[in-house]
Motif scaffolding. Sequence first.
Motif, PDB file in Angstrom:
ATOM      1  N   LEU A  18     -12.717 -13.133  55.567  1.00 33.44           N
ATOM      2  CA  LEU A  18     -12.224 -14.428  56.011  1.00 33.44           C
ATOM      3  C   LEU A  18     -10.632 -14.221  56.158  1.00 33.44           C
ATOM      4  CD1 LEU A  18     -12.743 -17.405  56.099  1.00 33.44           C
ATOM      5  CD2 LEU A  18     -12.092 -17.601  53.769  1.00 33.44           C
ATOM      6  N   PRO A  19     -10.078 -14.574  57.316  1.00 31.07           N
ATOM      7  CA  PRO A  19      -8.723 -14.293  57.633  1.00 31.07           C
ATOM      8  C   PRO A  19      -7.826 -15.270  56.718  1.00 31.07           C
ATOM      9  CG  PRO A  19      -9.577 -15.336  59.248  1.00 31.07           C
ATOM     10  CD  PRO A  19     -10.872 -15.242  58.466  1.00 31.07           C
ATOM     11  N   GLU A  20      -7.670 -15.135  55.563  1.00 27.58           N
ATOM     12  CA  GLU A  20      -6.865 -15.832  54.512  1.00 27.58           C
ATOM     13  C   GLU A  20      -6.395 -15.154  53.301  1.00 27.58           C
ATOM     14  OE1 GLU A  20      -7.673 -19.997  51.642  1.00 27.58           O
ATOM     15  OE2 GLU A  20      -8.705 -19.748  53.728  1.00 27.58           O
ATOM     16  N   VAL A  21      -5.265 -15.139  53.051  1.00 24.86           N
ATOM     17  CA  VAL A  21      -4.588 -14.560  51.843  1.00 24.86           C
ATOM     18  C   VAL A  21      -3.845 -15.364  51.174  1.00 24.86           C
ATOM     19  CG1 VAL A  21      -4.505 -12.388  53.310  1.00 24.86           C
ATOM     20  CG2 VAL A  21      -2.519 -13.589  53.291  1.00 24.86           C
ATOM     21  N   HIS A  22      -3.613 -15.222  49.785  1.00 23.97           N
ATOM     22  CA  HIS A  22      -2.755 -15.988  49.028  1.00 23.97           C
ATOM     23  C   HIS A  22      -1.964 -14.912  48.133  1.00 23.97           C
ATOM     24  CE1 HIS A  22      -4.458 -19.989  49.832  1.00 23.97           C
ATOM     25  NE2 HIS A  22      -5.623 -19.040  50.079  1.00 23.97           N
ATOM     26  N   THR A  23      -0.707 -14.988  47.940  1.00 26.83           N
ATOM     27  CA  THR A  23       0.150 -14.245  47.103  1.00 26.83           C
ATOM     28  C   THR A  23       1.683 -14.742  46.617  1.00 26.83           C
ATOM     29  OG1 THR A  23       1.090 -11.857  47.204  1.00 26.83           O
ATOM     30  CG2 THR A  23       1.652 -13.212  49.018  1.00 26.83           C
ATOM     31  N   ARG A  24       1.964 -14.088  46.001  1.00 29.84           N
ATOM     32  CA  ARG A  24       3.577 -14.709  45.691  1.00 29.84           C
ATOM     33  C   ARG A  24       4.553 -13.725  46.217  1.00 29.84           C
ATOM     34  NH1 ARG A  24       3.524 -18.994  42.063  1.00 29.84           N
ATOM     35  NH2 ARG A  24       1.828 -19.373  41.099  1.00 29.84           N
ATOM     36  N   VAL A  25       5.514 -14.274  46.600  1.00 26.44           N
ATOM     37  CA  VAL A  25       6.693 -13.439  47.303  1.00 26.44           C
ATOM     38  C   VAL A  25       8.150 -13.657  46.590  1.00 26.44           C
ATOM     39  CG1 VAL A  25       5.510 -13.368  49.465  1.00 26.44           C
ATOM     40  CG2 VAL A  25       7.296 -14.969  49.255  1.00 26.44           C
ATOM     41  N   LYS A  26       8.851 -12.578  46.749  1.00 26.71           N
ATOM     42  CA  LYS A  26      10.111 -12.802  46.358  1.00 26.71           C
ATOM     43  C   LYS A  26      11.065 -13.144  47.698  1.00 26.71           C
ATOM     44  CE  LYS A  26      10.857  -9.908  42.262  1.00 26.71           C
ATOM     45  NZ  LYS A  26      11.736  -8.866  41.931  1.00 26.71           N
ATOM     46  N   MET A  27      12.076 -14.281  47.281  1.00 23.93           N
ATOM     47  CA  MET A  27      13.088 -14.782  48.256  1.00 23.93           C
ATOM     48  C   MET A  27      14.375 -14.576  47.853  1.00 23.93           C
ATOM     49  SD  MET A  27      10.677 -17.796  50.049  1.00 23.93           S
ATOM     50  CE  MET A  27      11.740 -18.103  51.423  1.00 23.93           C
ATOM     51  N   SER A  28      15.259 -14.238  48.610  1.00 26.67           N
ATOM     52  CA  SER A  28      16.698 -14.004  48.046  1.00 26.67           C
ATOM     53  C   SER A  28      17.376 -15.199  48.048  1.00 26.67           C
ATOM     54  CB  SER A  28      17.350 -12.859  48.722  1.00 26.67           C
ATOM     55  OG  SER A  28      17.365 -12.934  50.154  1.00 26.67           O
ATOM     56  N   ARG A  29      17.121 -16.093  49.416  1.00 28.97           N
ATOM     57  CA  ARG A  29      17.897 -17.237  49.437  1.00 28.97           C
ATOM     58  C   ARG A  29      17.017 -18.237  50.519  1.00 28.97           C
ATOM     59  NH1 ARG A  29      20.841 -13.123  52.533  1.00 28.97           N
ATOM     60  NH2 ARG A  29      22.141 -12.864  50.456  1.00 28.97           N
ATOM     61  N   SER A  30      17.514 -19.168  50.681  1.00 25.46           N
ATOM     62  CA  SER A  30      16.986 -20.131  51.731  1.00 25.46           C
ATOM     63  C   SER A  30      16.817 -19.328  53.129  1.00 25.46           C
ATOM     64  CB  SER A  30      17.749 -21.556  51.931  1.00 25.46           C
ATOM     65  OG  SER A  30      17.969 -22.053  50.872  1.00 25.46           O
ATOM     66  N   THR A  31      15.657 -19.425  53.599  1.00 23.94           N
ATOM     67  CA  THR A  31      15.395 -18.681  54.902  1.00 23.94           C
ATOM     68  C   THR A  31      14.307 -19.079  55.614  1.00 23.94           C
ATOM     69  OG1 THR A  31      15.261 -16.323  55.554  1.00 23.94           O
ATOM     70  CG2 THR A  31      14.309 -16.923  53.680  1.00 23.94           C
ATOM     71  N   ALA A  32      13.950 -18.453  56.715  1.00 25.48           N
ATOM     72  CA  ALA A  32      12.698 -18.550  57.500  1.00 25.48           C
ATOM     73  C   ALA A  32      11.778 -17.421  56.911  1.00 25.48           C
ATOM     74  CB  ALA A  32      12.928 -18.625  58.936  1.00 25.48           C
ATOM     75  N   VAL A  33      10.287 -17.858  56.905  1.00 18.70           N
ATOM     76  CA  VAL A  33       9.431 -17.061  56.632  1.00 18.70           C
ATOM     77  C   VAL A  33       8.581 -16.973  57.921  1.00 18.70           C
ATOM     78  CG1 VAL A  33       7.282 -16.597  55.275  1.00 18.70           C
ATOM     79  CG2 VAL A  33       9.403 -17.631  54.226  1.00 18.70           C
ATOM     80  N   HIS A  34       8.413 -15.890  58.513  1.00 18.03           N
ATOM     81  CA  HIS A  34       7.541 -15.496  59.745  1.00 18.03           C
ATOM     82  C   HIS A  34       6.156 -14.876  59.247  1.00 18.03           C
ATOM     83  CE1 HIS A  34      11.205 -16.094  62.203  1.00 18.03           C
ATOM     84  NE2 HIS A  34      11.737 -15.680  61.184  1.00 18.03           N
ATOM     85  N   ILE A  54      -2.462  -9.554  59.215  1.00 19.37           N
ATOM     86  CA  ILE A  54      -1.704 -10.765  58.821  1.00 19.37           C
ATOM     87  C   ILE A  54      -0.378  -9.996  57.874  1.00 19.37           C
ATOM     88  CG2 ILE A  54      -1.102 -12.670  57.194  1.00 19.37           C
ATOM     89  CD1 ILE A  54      -4.192 -13.385  57.402  1.00 19.37           C
ATOM     90  N   VAL A  55       0.762 -10.310  58.395  1.00 19.45           N
ATOM     91  CA  VAL A  55       2.106  -9.547  57.879  1.00 19.45           C
ATOM     92  C   VAL A  55       2.974 -10.713  57.656  1.00 19.45           C
ATOM     93  CG1 VAL A  55       4.170  -8.243  58.631  1.00 19.45           C
ATOM     94  CG2 VAL A  55       1.667  -7.616  59.392  1.00 19.45           C
ATOM     95  N   VAL A  56       3.588 -10.702  56.665  1.00 22.28           N
ATOM     96  CA  VAL A  56       4.724 -11.763  56.008  1.00 22.28           C
ATOM     97  C   VAL A  56       6.108 -11.262  56.372  1.00 22.28           C
ATOM     98  CG1 VAL A  56       5.268 -13.103  54.271  1.00 22.28           C
ATOM     99  CG2 VAL A  56       3.051 -12.829  54.650  1.00 22.28           C
ATOM    100  N   VAL A  57       6.873 -11.725  57.059  1.00 23.49           N
ATOM    101  CA  VAL A  57       8.380 -11.374  57.318  1.00 23.49           C
ATOM    102  C   VAL A  57       9.485 -12.180  56.630  1.00 23.49           C
ATOM    103  CG1 VAL A  57      10.180 -10.384  58.907  1.00 23.49           C
ATOM    104  CG2 VAL A  57       7.617  -9.685  59.247  1.00 23.49           C
TER     105      VAL A  57
END
Length: 155
Positions: free
Chosen positions: A114-130, A92-95
Motif C-alpha cells: 500500500l503506498p502509504e508511510v507513517h514516521t516521525r522526522v526531525k525539523m530544524s526550523r519552520s520550513t517546507a516539506v516536499h 516515496i521520498v521526504v525532503v
Amino acid sequence: MDRQRRNALKAGGGIGLWAMLVATGLVTPAAARAARDDAVFDADSLDGALRALGAQAARDSEEIRIVLPDVAEDGRAVPLGVSSRLPRTEQIVVVIEENPYKVAASFVLSASMLPEVHTRVKMSRSTAVHVLVKADGQFFVARRDVKVTVGGCGV
C-alpha cells in the motif's frame, strides 16, 4: 547531532538491518550493498537532492497526501504521514528544505505494498516539506509548510 556520530549511527543501524535480512535469505548480499545511495542522503541543498534522485523535472500532483501538523511544538519528532493515489507508486521520498540533511527518508515500495508511510522526522526550523513520489518511472511532488516552535536538528 554531529556528523561523525550521525555517520556512525547510520552505518551501524544499516549494517545490522541488512545483515539480518541477508541472514534470513530475504535479501541477497549484492542487493544489500546496492541499496544505500549516499549521494541522495548526503545532499546539502534541495537542488542537490533532486539531482541525486533524478527528479529535477518532478511535476506537482494532488494525488499525494501529506499529513503534518500546521505547527510543530517540538521539531525533534514531528509526525508525518504520506499516501499516494498515483498508480504504480514505486518510491516515496521526504525532503525537508531547511534541515542540514535535506533527505529525511526514502521508502522503496513493491507493487504489493500500500503506498502509504507513517514516521516521525526531525525539523530544524519552520520550513517546507516536499514529498516526492516516483510512480510509473516519473517523479511527482507535493509540498506542505510547517511552523516549528522549537527546532530539533543541530548542524
